[in-house]
Motif scaffolding. Structure first.
Motif: not given
Length: 355
Positions: A242-252
């Motif tokens: 499932a995919k919803f909302g906003t994912v903030c990807k790991a910067r490192t």
């Protein structure tokens, strides 16, 4: 793969201001704990950060101060949470900044949470608002606390549940506002875009959530900002179905390489102190060199020797966190006098964490 997951739910989700016979939104809390039980069954470990003590205490009209409301509201919440605790094995921890900033207490906190998780308990955390000084908070908000706990406990993922679908390009009610499904880098421009607009019950807002996401993703921890209305679908989100909302990807990718001291250094960044550098000093810091006094342009807030401070480049983007060798007063005196000895370490290279 089993994950360690920190889930934060704000006051607007947890507390029902209209309920006369209690304080919790029981339908939401039931859905949340059903989700936690499902995650546990799948082998995941769950840590909860639940807001609401101050908001719950507001129901007692004779009490006016935030501290008294928090004290009463926390007990009101705990009484109602007790009906769930027997079914799902809950534990409660109320934290102050000293539990994070003092190394011995930080170590104890980590050991306590590890023991709880190892014995299949779900730690429920909140800030201990009852003991904070008048007009202050130990943490900017519980989103920030969730990020700190995620870093401290080496979590794999942070879920910040709120009353909106995720991060939008404008206010969600604005015509044409677009949901950001994925954010590669929580930068200064994004933070400026979301400034303002706080919930009625809590003190956080979308800017606070993004600042928390910035801290967590800097430690290699993926962060989701999502609606609490779909909390029951979290197991599918974790599985990738499932995919919803906003994912903030790991910067490192440094999550697995950070040592205990590094994690403490990052999570202890609670002070108001920050240092702005010139271009040369910023470039040196990015190469893991010590920050020297000659490269300091501006100082914000107050800090003492040994305090954790935020280090910004000339565009005021955070590039590192470090332990200060000098107090803000000592550094300000040097700035005013124009005497900034080249060889004076403001932050030694060994005490820097690049973001």
């Amino acid at each position: 793969m089993a994950e360690r997951i920190v889930i934060k739910c704000g006051s607007q989700l947890v507390i029902d201001p209209e309920r006369k016979d209690g304080v919790l939104r029981l339908a939401f809390v039931q859905a949340l704990f059903d989700t936690c039980q499902q995650l546990k069954t799948q082998g995941h470990e769950v840590i909860l950060v639940l807001s609401g003590a101050v908001a719950a205490g507001k129901k007692v009209k004779t009490v006016q101060t935030k501290q008294a409301r928090a004290s009463i509201g926390q007990l009101m919440m705990t009484r109602e949470l007790d009906q769930f605790a027997r079914k799902i094995d809950l534990s409660l921890l109320l934290l102050t900044k000293f539990d994070i900033t003092e190394r011995d207490r930080h170590t104890t906190l980590v050991k306590t949470i590890e023991e709880l998780l190892n014995t299949k308990f779900i730690p429920v955390l909140n800030e201990n608002d009852a003991t904070t000084a008048e007009g202050t908070n130990d943490f900017p908000d519980n989103d920030h606390l969730a990020a700190i706990i995620a870093i401290t406990t080496q979590a794999d993922r942070v879920l910040l549940c709120t009353d909106v679908e995720g991060v939008f390009s404008a206010h969600p009610a604005t015509t044409g506002a677009q949901l950001f499904e994925e954010i590669e880098n929580v930068n200064l421009e994004l933070l400026k875009m979301t400034q303002g607009g706080k919930s009625q019950l809590g003190r956080g807002g979308m800017t606070g959530k993004l600042k928390a996401a910035r801290l967590a993703t800097s430690a290699g921890i993926q962060t989701h900002i999502m609606s609490g209305a779909v909390v029951q679908s979290i197991p599918q989100l974790i599985q990738g179905t499932a995919k919803f909302g906003t994912v903030c990807k790991a910067r490192t990718q440094q999550a697995t390489s950070l040592g205990i001291r590094d994690r403490w250094l990052m999570s202890a960044k609670i002070s108001d102190g920050s240092i702005v550098l010139d271009a040369g000093a910023a470039a040196a810091v990015k190469k893991r060199k010590s920050l020297l006094a000659v490269g300091v342009k501006t100082i914000y807030g107050q800090f003492a020797p040994g305090d954790s401070v935020e280090i910004l480049d000339a565009q005021k983007e955070t590039i590192a966190i470090g332990l200060a060798n000098l107090s803000s007063e000592e550094l300000q005196t040097a700035l005013r006098s124009g005497e900034k000895p080249f060889d004076t370490d403001v932050v030694h290279a060994n005490n820097l964490i690049l973001l």
